[in-house]
Motif scaffolding. Structure first.
Motif, mmCIF file in Angstrom:
data_model
loop_
_atom_site.group_PDB
_atom_site.id
_atom_site.type_symbol
_atom_site.label_atom_id
_atom_site.label_comp_id
_atom_site.label_asym_id
_atom_site.label_seq_id
_atom_site.Cartn_x
_atom_site.Cartn_y
_atom_site.Cartn_z
ATOM 1 N N PHE A 237 1.137 17.565 1.958
ATOM 2 C CA PHE A 237 0.621 16.208 2.095
ATOM 3 C C PHE A 237 1.771 15.217 2.117
ATOM 4 N N LEU B 284 1.773 9.498 -0.983
ATOM 5 C CA LEU B 284 0.984 8.276 -0.883
ATOM 6 C C LEU B 284 1.690 7.146 -1.620
ATOM 7 N N PRO C 85 -4.947 1.251 6.588
ATOM 8 C CA PRO C 85 -5.942 2.200 6.049
ATOM 9 C C PRO C 85 -5.507 2.701 4.673
ATOM 10 N N SER C 86 -6.483 2.952 3.817
ATOM 11 C CA SER C 86 -6.163 3.385 2.461
ATOM 12 C C SER C 86 -7.118 4.470 1.984
ATOM 13 N N VAL C 87 -6.713 5.089 0.903
ATOM 14 C CA VAL C 87 -7.531 6.093 0.228
ATOM 15 C C VAL C 87 -7.916 5.510 -1.122
ATOM 16 N N LYS C 88 -9.212 5.486 -1.416
ATOM 17 C CA LYS C 88 -9.684 5.010 -2.710
ATOM 18 C C LYS C 88 -9.848 6.207 -3.626
ATOM 19 N N LEU C 89 -9.197 6.170 -4.775
ATOM 20 C CA LEU C 89 -9.245 7.256 -5.747
ATOM 21 C C LEU C 89 -9.979 6.778 -6.995
ATOM 22 N N VAL D 59 -5.772 2.790 -5.413
ATOM 23 C CA VAL D 59 -5.717 2.698 -3.961
ATOM 24 C C VAL D 59 -4.346 3.205 -3.527
ATOM 25 N N ARG D 60 -4.337 4.069 -2.527
ATOM 26 C CA ARG D 60 -3.076 4.607 -2.026
ATOM 27 C C ARG D 60 -3.052 4.519 -0.506
ATOM 28 N N VAL D 61 -1.832 4.438 0.049
ATOM 29 C CA VAL D 61 -1.622 4.222 1.478
ATOM 30 C C VAL D 61 -0.597 5.226 1.982
ATOM 31 N N ARG D 62 -0.795 5.719 3.205
ATOM 32 C CA ARG D 62 0.193 6.615 3.809
ATOM 33 C C ARG D 62 1.328 5.791 4.417
ATOM 34 N N ASP E 129 0.949 4.831 8.025
ATOM 35 C CA ASP E 129 0.089 3.688 8.336
ATOM 36 C C ASP E 129 0.819 2.365 8.163
#
Length: 71
Positions: A7, A10, A37-41, A46-49, A52
């Motif tokens: 992976f 993040l 764009p983000s990933v909500k955990l 909140v994390r971002v690649r 992106d």
């Protein structure tokens, strides 16, 4: 054996702010608006690649002809 690619790390909002040279609140606004764009955990994380964030920079509109990066 199915080897999956690792992976991508993040980034936190503070990391995004430092990369873009903006405040953390501006970074949060960019993330919440969907510009990044983000990933909500769980736990309101909140994390971002990184890819992106790079995409946002590449798609940025340059103000003047002389401000455009050279290819």
């Amino acid at each position: 054996m199915n080897a999956q690619p690792p992976f991508e790390p993040l980034l936190k909002a503070g990391d995004v702010a430092r990369l873009l040279n903006v405040s953390r609140s501006t970074a949060f606004r960019l993330i919440e608006s969907g510009a990044i764009p983000s990933v909500k955990l769980p736990g309101r994380l909140v994390r971002v690649r990184l890819a992106d964030v790079r995409r946002l920079i590449e798609q940025a509109t340059w103000k003047g002809e002389n401000d455009k990066p050279r290819s």
